[in-house]
Design an enzyme around this catalytic site. Structure first.
Site, PDB file in Angstrom:
ATOM      1  N   ARG A  43      38.080  53.408  40.065  1.00  0.00           N
ATOM      2  CA  ARG A  43      37.022  54.290  40.153  1.00  0.00           C
ATOM      3  C   ARG A  43      36.673  54.357  41.633  1.00  0.00           C
ATOM      4  O   ARG A  43      35.397  53.676  42.222  1.00  0.00           O
ATOM      5  CB  ARG A  43      35.733  53.846  39.348  1.00  0.00           C
ATOM      6  CG  ARG A  43      36.195  54.068  37.900  1.00  0.00           C
ATOM      7  CD  ARG A  43      35.100  53.808  36.817  1.00  0.00           C
ATOM      8  NE  ARG A  43      34.650  54.847  36.322  1.00  0.00           N
ATOM      9  CZ  ARG A  43      33.985  55.299  35.205  1.00  0.00           C
ATOM     10  NH1 ARG A  43      33.222  54.249  34.642  1.00  0.00           N
ATOM     11  NH2 ARG A  43      33.625  56.283  34.705  1.00  0.00           N
ATOM     12  N   GLN A  77      38.438  60.409  41.967  1.00  0.00           N
ATOM     13  CA  GLN A  77      37.501  60.768  41.246  1.00  0.00           C
ATOM     14  C   GLN A  77      37.894  62.100  40.332  1.00  0.00           C
ATOM     15  O   GLN A  77      37.673  62.087  39.252  1.00  0.00           O
ATOM     16  CB  GLN A  77      36.408  61.601  42.057  1.00  0.00           C
ATOM     17  CG  GLN A  77      35.139  60.185  41.987  1.00  0.00           C
ATOM     18  CD  GLN A  77      34.048  60.729  42.729  1.00  0.00           C
ATOM     19  OE1 GLN A  77      34.074  62.087  43.048  1.00  0.00           O
ATOM     20  NE2 GLN A  77      33.246  59.861  43.035  1.00  0.00           N
ATOM     21  N   ASP A 116      39.776  60.701  37.028  1.00  0.00           N
ATOM     22  CA  ASP A 116      38.856  59.780  36.266  1.00  0.00           C
ATOM     23  C   ASP A 116      38.450  60.173  34.927  1.00  0.00           C
ATOM     24  O   ASP A 116      37.529  60.952  34.699  1.00  0.00           O
ATOM     25  CB  ASP A 116      37.608  59.603  37.195  1.00  0.00           C
ATOM     26  CG  ASP A 116      36.895  58.504  36.460  1.00  0.00           C
ATOM     27  OD1 ASP A 116      37.157  58.182  35.320  1.00  0.00           O
ATOM     28  OD2 ASP A 116      35.884  57.838  37.134  1.00  0.00           O
ATOM     29  N   SER A 167      35.351  59.163  33.150  1.00  0.00           N
ATOM     30  CA  SER A 167      34.039  60.141  33.548  1.00  0.00           C
ATOM     31  C   SER A 167      33.970  61.313  33.040  1.00  0.00           C
ATOM     32  O   SER A 167      33.057  61.979  32.259  1.00  0.00           O
ATOM     33  CB  SER A 167      33.972  60.261  35.045  1.00  0.00           C
ATOM     34  OG  SER A 167      33.852  59.038  35.658  1.00  0.00           O
ATOM     35  N   TYR A 205      28.990  48.676  38.247  1.00  0.00           N
ATOM     36  CA  TYR A 205      28.770  48.477  36.704  1.00  0.00           C
ATOM     37  C   TYR A 205      27.634  47.587  36.412  1.00  0.00           C
ATOM     38  O   TYR A 205      27.260  47.011  37.356  1.00  0.00           O
ATOM     39  CB  TYR A 205      29.829  47.905  35.783  1.00  0.00           C
ATOM     40  CG  TYR A 205      30.955  49.030  35.676  1.00  0.00           C
ATOM     41  CD1 TYR A 205      30.905  50.061  34.893  1.00  0.00           C
ATOM     42  CD2 TYR A 205      32.140  48.777  36.313  1.00  0.00           C
ATOM     43  CE1 TYR A 205      31.905  51.066  34.763  1.00  0.00           C
ATOM     44  CE2 TYR A 205      33.318  49.731  36.197  1.00  0.00           C
ATOM     45  CZ  TYR A 205      32.990  50.854  35.589  1.00  0.00           C
ATOM     46  OH  TYR A 205      34.095  51.718  35.282  1.00  0.00           O
TER      47      TYR A 205
HETATM   48  P1  NAD Z   1      29.312  52.524  31.513  1.00  0.00           P
HETATM   49  O1  NAD Z   1      29.760  53.611  30.259  1.00  0.00           O
HETATM   50  O2  NAD Z   1      30.020  51.404  31.560  1.00  0.00           O
HETATM   51  O3  NAD Z   1      27.778  52.132  31.060  1.00  0.00           O
HETATM   52  C1  NAD Z   1      26.776  53.173  30.961  1.00  0.00           C
HETATM   53  C2  NAD Z   1      25.321  52.940  31.687  1.00  0.00           C
HETATM   54  O4  NAD Z   1      24.948  51.955  30.959  1.00  0.00           O
HETATM   55  C3  NAD Z   1      25.753  52.454  32.967  1.00  0.00           C
HETATM   56  O5  NAD Z   1      24.907  53.096  33.886  1.00  0.00           O
HETATM   57  C4  NAD Z   1      24.937  50.791  32.964  1.00  0.00           C
HETATM   58  O6  NAD Z   1      24.289  50.455  33.986  1.00  0.00           O
HETATM   59  C5  NAD Z   1      24.012  51.051  31.810  1.00  0.00           C
HETATM   60  N1  NAD Z   1      23.718  49.650  31.148  1.00  0.00           N
HETATM   61  C6  NAD Z   1      24.366  48.655  30.806  1.00  0.00           C
HETATM   62  N2  NAD Z   1      23.738  47.699  30.114  1.00  0.00           N
HETATM   63  C7  NAD Z   1      22.529  47.979  29.945  1.00  0.00           C
HETATM   64  C8  NAD Z   1      21.334  47.697  29.395  1.00  0.00           C
HETATM   65  N3  NAD Z   1      21.136  46.643  28.863  1.00  0.00           N
HETATM   66  N4  NAD Z   1      20.029  48.684  29.563  1.00  0.00           N
HETATM   67  C9  NAD Z   1      20.256  49.668  29.923  1.00  0.00           C
HETATM   68  N5  NAD Z   1      21.415  50.289  30.472  1.00  0.00           N
HETATM   69  C10 NAD Z   1      22.256  49.507  30.492  1.00  0.00           C
HETATM   70  O7  NAD Z   1      29.272  53.199  33.004  1.00  0.00           O
HETATM   71  P2  NAD Z   1      29.766  54.382  33.456  1.00  0.00           P
HETATM   72  O8  NAD Z   1      28.985  55.630  33.262  1.00  0.00           O
HETATM   73  O9  NAD Z   1      31.217  54.627  33.214  1.00  0.00           O
HETATM   74  O10 NAD Z   1      29.743  54.256  35.148  1.00  0.00           O
HETATM   75  C11 NAD Z   1      28.982  53.355  35.805  1.00  0.00           C
HETATM   76  C12 NAD Z   1      28.893  53.584  37.185  1.00  0.00           C
HETATM   77  O11 NAD Z   1      29.978  53.681  37.906  1.00  0.00           O
HETATM   78  C13 NAD Z   1      28.180  54.452  37.576  1.00  0.00           C
HETATM   79  O12 NAD Z   1      27.351  54.033  39.002  1.00  0.00           O
HETATM   80  C14 NAD Z   1      28.929  55.617  38.253  1.00  0.00           C
HETATM   81  O13 NAD Z   1      28.465  56.208  39.449  1.00  0.00           O
HETATM   82  C15 NAD Z   1      30.017  54.568  38.511  1.00  0.00           C
HETATM   83  N6  NAD Z   1      31.306  55.519  38.668  1.00  0.00           N
HETATM   84  C16 NAD Z   1      31.988  55.728  39.763  1.00  0.00           C
HETATM   85  C17 NAD Z   1      33.013  56.314  40.103  1.00  0.00           C
HETATM   86  C18 NAD Z   1      33.694  56.843  41.344  1.00  0.00           C
HETATM   87  O14 NAD Z   1      33.377  56.263  42.227  1.00  0.00           O
HETATM   88  N7  NAD Z   1      35.104  57.199  41.361  1.00  0.00           N
HETATM   89  C19 NAD Z   1      33.590  57.178  38.660  1.00  0.00           C
HETATM   90  C20 NAD Z   1      32.831  56.937  37.574  1.00  0.00           C
HETATM   91  C21 NAD Z   1      31.582  56.137  37.740  1.00  0.00           C
END
Ligand code: NAD
Length: 380
Positions: A124, A129, A132, A135, A228
């Site tokens: 990630r 991106q 991905d 996402s 994460y």
């Molecule tokens: P995910 O599906 O693993 O989790 C979903 C969300 O649940 C996350 O935001 C996490 O913080 C939240 N979470 C976990 N435990 C929790 C709790 N107990 N209470 C409340 N919320 C809780 O995450 P995701 O959507 O796949 O991605 C998370 C991060 O990765 C984001 O910051 C996203 O911007 C980043 N990301 C970066 C890239 C990239 O740079 N290429 C791509 C995708 C995602």
């Protein structure tokens, strides 16, 4: 070696997506590759054989005919052992491979010397991106969760001013503001709901607010590795539940998307919190695949508890199959663009972080270390 790309129908029940859409077939053709597909492979996503034939894709009657002719297989879900056994040993396979599940399948990919790339393992990083798929498919799920909630809810989402009086907007609470959660917030806002968002990562506050939702602030900060979240301690969980309970109780709709990579979904909504919600309220638990964020969720089912509907769907992206397939297919194309040279031959540059990190098996080896440990552990 000239490349023949192959795509079959997805075999998992309820799966409606397809790995290749006609638009991407056309773009792949510009690399000089040939493409062969099983008849009807795109049908459940809205793409007919003729749409592919217009892009000079060869349509064959069976999956085994695809496996005989193709040396690069694109898939949405990991193929079964029977399917893997039909592939030739020099096959390159790309798709969601569920590397943490089914060690027997990984071992078979290894022993059959298949070079497999897992879309879950695409790093990630900014450069990747466009590849991905976690996402792209999470965004589809976040959108669809709101549509499901609106359908199950007993209330309108928007405020309505009518001759029969004014209807107040629905209150929607989105827990977990990652990719799916942010898309859910945006969708609920577009439908006119009053939206609150919550996450344990501080960076999400600004993202939630920029979408016009209110962020529920708590002193808990739980940033983990790689952007994460980490698991909460027992005290943090307790504190979170105390603060969240009144927001959950006030919501007409709660959508949960919280996940911790490699761990079961955190249990955030307790039975007690559900019992404080008004009858007719709705919870859509998008974390059902990992066990759910609500204690009462039953994966794949919709239940009612004291008048509260708890919906815990599985494979939500498949329920918006056309756009989910388009996005996924573009992710695959962008990855393939790193692998195919101008004459349509595959050149795997192992010094490229994206190629190296996403490779699961090659030349009889399991390249991904955590998967290797899991498979070796399952053997002993
Ligand atoms: P995910 O599906 O693993 O989790 C979903 C969300 O649940 C996350 O935001 C996490 O913080 C939240 N979470 C976990 N435990 C929790 C709790 N107990 N209470 C409340 N919320 C809780 O995450 P995701 O959507 O796949 O991605 C998370 C991060 O990765 C984001 O910051 C996203 O911007 C980043 N990301 C970066 C890239 C990239 O740079 N290429 C791509 C995708 C995602």
């Amino acid at each position: 070696m000239p490349i023949c790309v192959g795509v079959t129908k997805e075999r998992l029940p309820q799966e409606r997506r397809v790995a290749l859409v006609p638009e991407i077939a056309k773009r792949l053709k510009s690399f000089g590759v040939t493409i062969v597909m099983e008849t009807g492979a795109g049908q459940t996503a809205g793409f007919l054989d003729q749409h592919y034939q217009e892009q000079s894709v060869k349509i064959v009657e069976t999956a085994s005919a695809v496996y005989q002719q193709a040396n690069l297989i694109l898939t949405v879900n990991a193929p079964s052992s029977e399917q893997i056994n039909l592939m030739t040993s020099d096959t390159v396979l790309i798709g969601f491979m569920s590397p943490h599940r089914d060690p027997d399948r990984i071992r078979l990919l290894q022993t059959r010397s298949i070079t497999s790339f897992a879309m879950e393992l695409i790093p990630r990083i900014s450069r990747a991106q466009s590849m991905d798929a976690l996402s792209s498919q999470a965004a589809v799920a976040g959108y669809k969760a709101v549509i499901m909630a609106a359908d199950l809810a007993m209330v309108f989402f928007p405020m309505l001013t009518t001759a029969a009086g004014t209807i107040r907007p629905a209150k929607a609470l989105i827990i977990g503001a990652g990719v799916a959660g942010l898309q859910a917030i945006a969708t609920a806002r577009r439908l006119g709901a009053m939206v609150e968002g919550y996450d344990v990562r501080a960076a999400t506050k600004e993202q939630v607010e920029s979408l016009g939702a209110k962020f529920i602030d708590m002193p808990i900060r739980a940033e983990g590795q790689g952007g994460y979240a980490r698991e909460l301690t027992a005290e943090e969980r307790q504190q979170q539940q105390e603060i969240l309970a009144k927001h959950v109780a006030a919501a007409n709709v709660v959508i949960t998307t919280a996940a911790i990579p490699g761990r079961p979904s955190p249990k955030i909504i307790t039975q007690n919190m559900v019992e404080r919600m008004a009858s007719g309220s709705v919870i859509v638990d998008l974390a059902a695949e990992g066990g759910g964020n609500c204690e009462l969720s039953q994966a794949g089912n919709t239940i009612q508890h004291r008048g509260v509907v708890i919906h815990a769907p599985l494979n939500v992206p498949s329920q918006t199959p056309l756009h989910a397939s388009e996005m996924y297919s573009r992710n695959l194309f962008n990855l393939l663009s790193l692998m195919l040279n101008k004459t349509g031959e595959l050149t795997l540059d192992w010094s490229d972080e994206v190629i190296n990190s996403s490779c699961l098996t090659t030349a009889g080896e399991i390249k991904h270390a955590p998967t290797r440990t899991m498979v070796e552990g399952a053997k002993s």
